[in-house]
Design a protein around this motif. Structure first.
Motif, mmCIF file in Angstrom:
data_model
loop_
_atom_site.group_PDB
_atom_site.id
_atom_site.type_symbol
_atom_site.label_atom_id
_atom_site.label_comp_id
_atom_site.label_asym_id
_atom_site.label_seq_id
_atom_site.Cartn_x
_atom_site.Cartn_y
_atom_site.Cartn_z
ATOM 1 N N ILE A 165 17.117 90.290 70.642
ATOM 2 C CA ILE A 165 18.375 89.963 70.489
ATOM 3 C C ILE A 165 18.452 88.970 71.521
ATOM 4 C CG2 ILE A 165 20.849 90.457 70.604
ATOM 5 C CD1 ILE A 165 20.461 93.197 69.624
ATOM 6 N N THR A 166 19.112 87.942 71.580
ATOM 7 C CA THR A 166 19.624 86.990 72.683
ATOM 8 C C THR A 166 20.907 86.366 72.287
ATOM 9 O OG1 THR A 166 18.365 85.181 71.766
ATOM 10 C CG2 THR A 166 17.102 86.388 73.291
ATOM 11 N N ALA A 167 21.678 86.436 73.328
ATOM 12 C CA ALA A 167 22.978 85.877 73.342
ATOM 13 C C ALA A 167 23.446 84.788 74.351
ATOM 14 C CB ALA A 167 23.931 86.783 73.235
ATOM 15 N N ASN A 168 23.609 83.603 74.115
ATOM 16 C CA ASN A 168 23.914 82.800 75.371
ATOM 17 C C ASN A 168 25.390 82.082 75.134
ATOM 18 O OD1 ASN A 168 21.110 82.616 76.695
ATOM 19 N ND2 ASN A 168 20.477 81.915 74.642
ATOM 20 N N LEU B 14 28.311 83.202 75.074
ATOM 21 C CA LEU B 14 29.027 84.006 74.044
ATOM 22 C C LEU B 14 30.423 84.089 74.234
ATOM 23 C CD1 LEU B 14 28.351 85.105 71.305
ATOM 24 C CD2 LEU B 14 28.216 87.386 72.184
ATOM 25 N N ASP C 295 25.961 86.199 78.412
ATOM 26 C CA ASP C 295 24.473 86.088 78.105
ATOM 27 C C ASP C 295 23.780 87.326 77.951
ATOM 28 O OD1 ASP C 295 24.969 83.445 78.444
ATOM 29 O OD2 ASP C 295 24.434 83.331 80.491
ATOM 30 N N ALA D 19 31.828 92.297 71.082
ATOM 31 C CA ALA D 19 30.298 91.787 71.292
ATOM 32 C C ALA D 19 29.625 92.241 69.903
ATOM 33 C CB ALA D 19 29.709 92.408 72.814
ATOM 34 N N LEU E 33 27.485 90.097 67.134
ATOM 35 C CA LEU E 33 25.945 90.251 67.049
ATOM 36 C C LEU E 33 25.661 91.006 65.764
ATOM 37 C CD1 LEU E 33 25.255 91.605 70.679
ATOM 38 C CD2 LEU E 33 25.092 89.403 69.818
ATOM 39 N N GLY F 48 29.058 79.677 71.372
ATOM 40 C CA GLY F 48 27.638 80.493 72.058
ATOM 41 C C GLY F 48 26.327 80.435 71.063
ATOM 42 N N GLN F 49 25.247 80.695 71.292
ATOM 43 C CA GLN F 49 24.300 80.989 70.335
ATOM 44 C C GLN F 49 23.570 82.384 70.518
ATOM 45 O OE1 GLN F 49 21.499 77.748 72.127
ATOM 46 N NE2 GLN F 49 22.409 76.564 70.530
ATOM 47 N N VAL F 50 23.207 82.785 69.311
ATOM 48 C CA VAL F 50 22.645 84.056 69.099
ATOM 49 C C VAL F 50 21.578 84.135 68.135
ATOM 50 C CG1 VAL F 50 23.348 86.493 68.411
ATOM 51 C CG2 VAL F 50 25.288 85.355 69.630
#
Length: 337
Positions: free
Chosen positions: A6-9, A11, A25, A47, A51, A60-62
Motif C-alpha cells: 500500500i502506498t498513499a501520497n 491523502l 503519506d 483512512a 484505502l 492524493g494518490q493511492v
C-alpha cells in the motif's frame, strides 16, 4: 522495507470545513503489520475507508496491491479484505451459513465454497459452533467469524479497523495469534487500534495520526526513542546509604520519604554501564535498581496532546458518510470483505 503493498501520497479528506486528513503519506510493506494509531476522531477509520474504496478521497494518490485506487477500484477490491469496527456477521443465521453466503458472493463453486468454509471454520476454532445462530456467539467468536468471512476471497491485504475493541484479554490475545498467523502466510495487515500494547506486540511499523497528519512513524523502538523521560530508579532501605548516594549523585531527583533516587538515563547498555561503574567506584549499593524507558503510552500522549473534540465530531461525520457509501451495491466478485 519489503515491496510496498500500500502506498498513499498527499491523502486529503474534508467534510464541509472540517479537515479529517490533511496530506497523509503512508507506505506499507508486503507481509507486514502496519498499525495506525491516533486519538478518537483522528481520522483512522476515514483512512481505512478510503484505502479500501468505501470513501473517495478529495486529493492524493493511492496504490493498493499494485493497482491505482482511482483508476482500478474493482481490482483493488478483489485483492483486499476489510473487517470494520462493527461486526458484519448476520446474527439470524448460523456461522456456517454466514461463511457460505460469503462464498456465494465470491462466486465460488458450491463444492469449493463448502470446502473453504469448512477449512476456515476449523482454522478459527468455530466448528462446534458452526450450526448455531451467530447471535449466540460471544464477542470473541463473532470477531473470529468476521475475519474468517473476510478470508473467504483469499485476500493478500487485510484492513482490520480496531479488531479487538470490546474483547476480554483472553480473546484479544487469541486475536493476536490469528493476526500473527496471517502475516506468517504472507498476508499484509493494516491495523488501527486504540490499544497501544496491541501495536507494540504486533506491528512492524507504526504511524501516529493526529490533527489530520502523520506526526511520527517508525518501529515501536524508534518511536520510543523520540520521547525523553527515561530514567533509572534506585531504592534504599538504609537511610545512611541513601544519604551517601544522594550526595554522590547530586543530579538525581530525591524522594526522602521513599528513600529513592531517580537518575536520567536512556536505558541503553552503554548508559547503564556508565552508571553502574560510577556506583561501583563510589561504593554505592542500592537495594533495588529499576530502569524505565518511554513506552508507547508515553509516545502517544506526547504526540497527540493537541487532539481536540472537533476531531471527534469530524470523524463521526466521516463514519456517517462512509456508512452511506457502503450501502451502494458492488459487484459480488469484488465484494469488499
Amino acid at each position: 522495507m519489503t515491496n510496498p503493498a500500500i502506498t498513499a501520497n498527499g491523502l486529503r479528506k474534508s467534510y464541509g470545513d472540517k479537515v479529517v486528513l490533511d496530506g497523509v503519506d503512508l507506505t506499507v510493506g508486503e507481509g507486514t503489520v502496519f498499525a495506525l494509531l491516533g486519538p478518537n476522531g483522528a481520522g483512522k477509520t476515514t483512512a481505512v475507508k478510503i484505502l479500501s474504496t468505501l470513501v473517495t478521497a478529495d486529493a492524493g494518490q493511492v496504490t493498493v496491491a499494485g493497482h491505482d485506487l482511482g483508476r482500478a477500484p474493482q481490482k483493488v477490491r478483489s485483492a483486499i479484505g476489510v473487517t470494520g469496527q462493527f461486526s458484519a456477521v448476520d446474527g439470524l443465521i448460523t456461522g456456517e451459513e454466514n461463511m457460505l453466503l460469503m462464498a456465494d458472493l465470491h462466486h465460488l463453486p458450491k463444492a469449493e465454497g463448502r470446502r473453504v468454509a469448512a477449512d476456515l471454520l476449523a482454522r478459527f476454532d468455530l466448528v462446534d459452533a458452526a450450526k448455531k445462530p451467530a447471535s449466540t456467539y460471544s464477542g470473541g467468536m463473532k470477531r473470529r467469524l468476521d475475519i474468517a468471512m473476510t478470508l473467504v476471497g483469499n485476500p493478500r491485504i487485510i484492513f482490520l479497523d480496531e479488531p479487538t475493541t470490546g474483547l476480554d484479554p483472553r480473546s484479544r490475545h487469541n486475536m493476536w495469534q490469528i493476526i500473527r498467523a496471517l502475516v506468517a502466510d504472507g498476508v499484509t495487515v493494516f491495523l488501527t487500534t486504540q490499544y497501544l500494547e496491541e501495536a507494540d506486540e504486533l506491528a512492524d511499523r507504526i504511524a501516529v495520526l493526529n490533527g489530520g497528519r502523520i506526526v511520527a512513524e517508525g518501529t515501536a523502538d524508534q518511536l520510543k526513542r523520540q520521547i525523553p523521560g527515561g530514567h533509572v530508579r534506585l531504592r534504599f532501605t538504609d537511610p545512611d546509604a541513601y544519604r551517601t548516594a544522594a550526595g554522590t549523585l547530586a543530579e538525581s531527583v530525591r524522594d526522602d520519604e521513599a528513600l529513592t533516587l531517580q537518575i536520567a538515563n536512556d536505558g541503553t547498555q552503554r548508559a547503564l554501564r556508565r552508571l553502574l561503574d560510577r556506583l561501583d567506584t563510589a561504593g554505592i549499593e542500592a537495594d533495588e535498581l529499576t530502569v524505565h524507558t518511554p513506552d508507547l503510552d508515553d509516545v502517544f500522549f506526547a504526540l497527540t496532546a493537541t487532539a481536540t473534540e472537533a476531531a471527534a465530531t469530524t470523524e463521526a461525520a466521516a463514519t456517517t458518510e462512509a456508512a452511506a457509501a457502503a450501502t451502494v451495491p458492488a459487484q459480488p466478485k469484488e465484494a469488499v470483505r
